[in-house]
Every structure is written in structure tokens, then in C-alpha cells.
Enzyme design. Structure first.
Site, PDB file in Angstrom:
ATOM      1  N   LYS A  88       0.841  -1.214   0.000  1.00  0.00           N
ATOM      2  CA  LYS A  88       0.000   0.000   0.000  1.00  0.00           C
ATOM      3  C   LYS A  88       0.874   1.260   0.000  1.00  0.00           C
ATOM      4  O   LYS A  88       0.658   2.174  -0.776  1.00  0.00           O
ATOM      5  CB  LYS A  88      -0.921   0.025   1.238  1.00  0.00           C
ATOM      6  CG  LYS A  88      -1.823  -1.183   1.370  1.00  0.00           C
ATOM      7  CD  LYS A  88      -2.731  -1.086   2.591  1.00  0.00           C
ATOM      8  CE  LYS A  88      -1.998  -1.128   3.912  1.00  0.00           C
ATOM      9  NZ  LYS A  88      -1.295  -2.407   4.192  1.00  0.00           N
ATOM     10  N   ARG A  95      11.727  -5.936   4.917  1.00  0.00           N
ATOM     11  CA  ARG A  95      11.548  -4.478   4.833  1.00  0.00           C
ATOM     12  C   ARG A  95      12.509  -3.748   5.791  1.00  0.00           C
ATOM     13  O   ARG A  95      12.682  -4.142   6.938  1.00  0.00           O
ATOM     14  CB  ARG A  95      10.117  -4.094   5.202  1.00  0.00           C
ATOM     15  CG  ARG A  95       9.955  -2.578   5.306  1.00  0.00           C
ATOM     16  CD  ARG A  95       8.541  -2.113   5.366  1.00  0.00           C
ATOM     17  NE  ARG A  95       7.736  -2.854   6.319  1.00  0.00           N
ATOM     18  CZ  ARG A  95       6.413  -2.826   6.328  1.00  0.00           C
ATOM     19  NH1 ARG A  95       5.763  -2.140   5.427  1.00  0.00           N
ATOM     20  NH2 ARG A  95       5.748  -3.511   7.234  1.00  0.00           N
ATOM     21  N   ARG A 129      -1.033  -8.479  13.633  1.00  0.00           N
ATOM     22  CA  ARG A 129      -1.497  -7.552  12.575  1.00  0.00           C
ATOM     23  C   ARG A 129      -2.308  -8.299  11.521  1.00  0.00           C
ATOM     24  O   ARG A 129      -3.312  -7.781  11.019  1.00  0.00           O
ATOM     25  CB  ARG A 129      -0.296  -6.855  11.929  1.00  0.00           C
ATOM     26  CG  ARG A 129       0.283  -5.759  12.807  1.00  0.00           C
ATOM     27  CD  ARG A 129       1.697  -5.401  12.408  1.00  0.00           C
ATOM     28  NE  ARG A 129       1.810  -4.840  11.083  1.00  0.00           N
ATOM     29  CZ  ARG A 129       2.945  -4.829  10.373  1.00  0.00           C
ATOM     30  NH1 ARG A 129       4.046  -5.350  10.869  1.00  0.00           N
ATOM     31  NH2 ARG A 129       2.954  -4.296   9.175  1.00  0.00           N
TER      32      ARG A 129
END
Ligand code: AP5
Length: 221
Positions: free
Chosen positions: A13, A127, A171
Site C-alpha cells: 500500500k 523491509r 497484525r
């Protein structure tokens, strides 16, 4: 263009929102980024949100809705915006609709980025972000020129606190329980566009732009 990007953690996103914001010249509004900045600045909001975020839980709706309302009232959002990470619950979506309607606005499209779970885990574990300017890299897919250092400002890259295994699990559960139902919510309103989030970022961006085009109406249909 008033756009929402939906998708599970690691779906891309943020990556797509940054590209689209540059292309369409409208602001990228990421509630995750705003909350992380509040945590870093030690504000009251940050003190409330920080522990919840670190453990992978959602921040309460009233706190998040307040920051989005303020952000969307800024002059640069008058010509459009890309929401990344908001709304994340049905009440947030309802409050967004109401808030926009009060200003004679509405969403134009909601893009759902679809990515298989194994790819999400791979993306999240690789990441690395710059704590100074927020640039996002991936150790394999999108590495910085010099390992561990931000290309733009030379700051050492870090792993997000909520990218640790236990928080990622929480999450993913929060996404399945609270956010995935938004797909039906927006499909019923004719706004949902599903886009395959696997592939090169530029190909996904092209698919998103294609999905945003108004649909042709078949005569007599
Ligand atoms: P937030 O920051 O919104 O996190 P998230 O939704 O979990 O999403 P991510 O940032 O993990 O992933 P992304 O989809 O942006 O992927 P990215 O582009 O980075 O929220 C964090 C927390 O804040 C929440 O858990 C919650 O506590 C709180 N919060 C935020 N908003 C809230 C709200 N509305 N209500 C309540 N609480 C809220 O990509 C991931 C990696 O993959 C990167 O390394 C990237 O380089 C790589 N990558 C991206 N695209 C590709 C590609 N096409 N190919 C290969 N690699 C790729």
C-alpha cells in the site's frame, strides 16, 4: 481523485501510494506514518498509540478518525488524496463517508491489493525503513545502493518494531477480523477494485491506474 488503498500488512500500500501520489500530484495520507511520527515525537497521541502499534493491535477508531479528519482539511487535500491504512474498520469507513459528505465529497475508488500470505511474510521480513525520511526498502527486492543505509539521506536503516514475528501475526489477525470486511462494504457501494499486488511495482501501479478508470456501462445491462 479520492482514493483508498486497502490490503493486508506488506501488500505494498505504502509503495503504491507514494508512486500514485507523485503521478497524480495529490497527497499520500498514511495513518501508520502519522502515528509513527507521533510516537517518535512523544505526543499524547503517540503515547497512547505506541504500545498498541508495537504489539500489532489497532489504535482506537476515535483517535485515528480525528487525525484523518484534520489531515483531509489541509489545503493540499482539496484536489484529492490517497488514503493508505485508513479506513481499517467499518466504523472508520462510516465516519469517513460522513465526514466527506459534510464537505460535498465522496470516494472515487477503493483499491484492494491482493497478495498471498507467503509473499507478505517475505516482504515484511525484508523491509527496512529510514527513521529520518521514511523511505522504504527491501533487502532483496528493493535494496539501497549501500547495504543498510538510506539512499536519500545516508541514515542507517532500521526494521520496524511491529515487523517482528509476534506482532506480524497479530497484525494479520487484525486485518482478517476488522479490515477484510471492508471489501464487501465497498463492493456493495460499487467502489471496490481488486488488483493483483504481485509483480514489479511499476506493473502494479499501471494495473491500479487501469482499475481506477470509470467502468463502461453496457447498454441495456
Ligand atoms: P501501517 O503502517 O498502515 O501498516 P500495515 O497496514 O501493516 O502496512 P505495512 O506498512 O506493513 O505494509 P504496506 O502494505 O504499506 O507495504 P509496503 O509498501 O511497506 O500501520 C501500522 C500500525 O499502525 C497498525 O498495525 C496499527 O497499530 C496502526 N494503525 C494504522 N492505521 C490505523 C487505523 N486506520 N486504525 C487503527 N490503527 C491503525 O511494502 C512492504 C515491503 O515489500 C517493503 O519492503 C517494500 O519495499 C516491498 N514491496 C512493496 N511492493 C513490492 C513489490 N511489488 N514487489 C516486491 N516487493 C515489494
Amino acid at each position: 481523485m479520492n482514493l483508498v488503498l486497502l490490503g493486508p500488512p506488506g501488500a505494498g500500500k505504502g509503495t503504491q501510494a507514494k508512486r500514485l501520489a507523485t503521478r497524480l500530484d495529490i497527497p499520500h495520507v498514511s495513518t501508520g506514518d502519522i502515528l509513527r511520527q507521533a510516537v517518535k515525537d512523544g505526543t499524547e497521541l503517540g503515547k497512547k498509540a505506541g504500545p498498541l502499534m508495537a504489539s500489532g493491535k489497532l489504535v482506537p477508531d476515535d483517535l485515528v478518525v480525528g487525525i484523518v479528519k484534520d489531515r483531509l482539511l489541509q489545503p493540499d487535500a482539496a484536489k484529492g488524496f490517497i488514503l493508505d491504512g485508513f479506513p481499517r474498520t467499518i466504523p472508520q469507513a462510516e465516519m469517513l463517508d460522513e465526514g466527506l459528505a459534510r464537505h460535498d465529497k465522496a470516494l472515487d475508488a477503493v483499491i484492494s491489493l491482493e497478495v498471498p500470505i507467503e509473499t507478505l511474510v517475505e516482504r515484511i521480513s525484508g523491509r527496512r525503513s529510514c527513521p529520518r525520511d521514511g523511505s522504504v526498502y527491501h533487502v532483496v527486492q528493493n535494496p539501497p545502493r549501500r547495504a543498510g543505509v538510506c539512499d536519500l539521506c545516508g541514515t542507517g536503516l532500521v526494521q520496524r518494531e511491529d515487523d517482528k514475528e509476534e506482532s506480524v501475526r497479530t497484525r494479520m489477525q487484525a486485518y482478517a477480523a476488522s479490515t477484510a470486511p471492508l471489501k464487501d462494504f465497498y463492493a456493495r457501494r460499487g467502489l471496490l477494485r481488486v488488483v493483483d499486488g504481485v509483480g514489479a511495482p511499476e506493473a502494479i501501479e499501471a494495473a491500479v491506474l487501469q482499475a481506477m478508470k470509470p467502468r463502461e456501462v453496457t447498454p441495456g445491462a
